[in-house]
Design an enzyme around this catalytic site. Structure first.
Site, PDB file in Angstrom:
ATOM      1  N   CYS A 155      -5.943   2.069   5.706  1.00 26.43           N
ATOM      2  CA  CYS A 155      -6.675   0.850   6.022  1.00 26.43           C
ATOM      3  C   CYS A 155      -6.150   0.274   7.339  1.00 26.43           C
ATOM      4  O   CYS A 155      -5.203   0.781   7.936  1.00 26.43           O
ATOM      5  CB  CYS A 155      -6.518  -0.176   4.897  1.00 26.43           C
ATOM      6  SG  CYS A 155      -4.872  -0.918   4.825  1.00 26.43           S
ATOM      7  N   HIS A 193       0.852  -1.190   0.000  1.00 26.53           N
ATOM      8  CA  HIS A 193       0.000   0.000   0.000  1.00 26.53           C
ATOM      9  C   HIS A 193       0.888   1.240   0.000  1.00 26.53           C
ATOM     10  O   HIS A 193       2.060   1.187   0.396  1.00 26.53           O
ATOM     11  CB  HIS A 193      -0.904   0.006   1.224  1.00 26.53           C
ATOM     12  CG  HIS A 193      -1.942  -1.067   1.190  1.00 26.53           C
ATOM     13  ND1 HIS A 193      -3.074  -1.018   1.968  1.00 26.53           N
ATOM     14  CD2 HIS A 193      -2.027  -2.219   0.477  1.00 26.53           C
ATOM     15  CE1 HIS A 193      -3.819  -2.083   1.738  1.00 26.53           C
ATOM     16  NE2 HIS A 193      -3.194  -2.837   0.835  1.00 26.53           N
ATOM     17  N   CYS A 250      -2.373  -0.564   7.338  1.00 26.41           N
ATOM     18  CA  CYS A 250      -1.515   0.619   7.339  1.00 26.41           C
ATOM     19  C   CYS A 250      -1.540   1.355   8.672  1.00 26.41           C
ATOM     20  O   CYS A 250      -0.542   1.938   9.081  1.00 26.41           O
ATOM     21  CB  CYS A 250      -1.905   1.535   6.189  1.00 26.41           C
ATOM     22  SG  CYS A 250      -1.557   0.795   4.571  1.00 26.41           S
ATOM     23  N   GLU A 288       0.997   3.805   1.936  1.00 31.16           N
ATOM     24  CA  GLU A 288       1.545   4.135   3.252  1.00 31.16           C
ATOM     25  C   GLU A 288       2.713   3.214   3.610  1.00 31.16           C
ATOM     26  O   GLU A 288       3.742   3.675   4.118  1.00 31.16           O
ATOM     27  CB  GLU A 288       0.468   4.006   4.333  1.00 31.16           C
ATOM     28  CG  GLU A 288      -0.713   4.927   4.156  1.00 31.16           C
ATOM     29  CD  GLU A 288      -1.873   4.289   3.386  1.00 31.16           C
ATOM     30  OE1 GLU A 288      -3.018   4.656   3.666  1.00 31.16           O
ATOM     31  OE2 GLU A 288      -1.625   3.442   2.508  1.00 31.16           O
TER      32      GLU A 288
END
Length: 175
Positions: free
Chosen positions: A98, A66, A101, A68
């Site tokens: 999410c 992701h 993260c 992040e």
């Protein structure tokens, strides 16, 4: 409407808005190059960019890539540490982090998170399961992590909708 886990500071919000709007604009180029529809950046307290990365789940075939996660990893590499807490860093991201993260942010030592599109809207637009996140703003506040959200939300929602309308893959594990 902007949300925060502290009284809203107009100067922090203005800086975050500028950065997030730029990330949303830049995201189109990343998407064209195969990235997923999320982009994150880490800045230090003086406004210096430390790291920036897009979601690379599809093009690097790795479910935890992701934006992040990629950005935190790049910041740790740039600063040669696994503990970013001494650097007073802020993470700016085009959508609410999410569940996965959030854990990475908490354990990385990031001091503040500024995000655009809230998870509910990400799920409605893309169908991606953001995971359960019970009272995460309060939990972050307990840990000294500032959060501001819903920044430049309309612009962010447009990027997500354009991604979906373009027929691009929104990954989901089969259940």
């Amino acid at each position: 409407m902007i949300i925060a886990n502290e009284p809203i500071d107009a100067s922090k919000l203005a800086k975050a808005t500028e950065i997030i709007e730029q990330l949303q604009t830049e995201l189109y180029e990343h998407i064209t190059n195969g990235a997923g529809p999320f982009l994150a950046a880490v800045y230090d307290k003086n406004g210096k960019l430390i790291a920036k990365a897009a979601n690379s789940v599809i093009n690097e075939t790795c479910s935890h890539n992701h934006a992040e996660m990629n950005t935190i990893k790049a910041a740790e590499k740039a600063l040669n540490t696994y503990d970013l807490s001494a650097y007073d860093l802020s993470l700016y991201v085009t959508a609410e982090p999410c569940m996965m993260c959030l854990g990475a942010i908490m354990w990385s030592g990031i001091k503040a998170v500024y995000y655009s599109v809230p998870s509910k809207r990400v799920e409605e637009i893309t169908g991606f399961d953001e995971g359960f996140k019970p009272d995460w703003l309060t939990e972050f506040k307990k840990r000294g992590i500032t959060v501001y959200g819903h920044i430049a939300q309309e612009q962010g929602e447009k990027v997500l909708q354009d991604y979906v309308n373009g027929g691009r893959t929104v990954y989901q594990p089969q259940r």
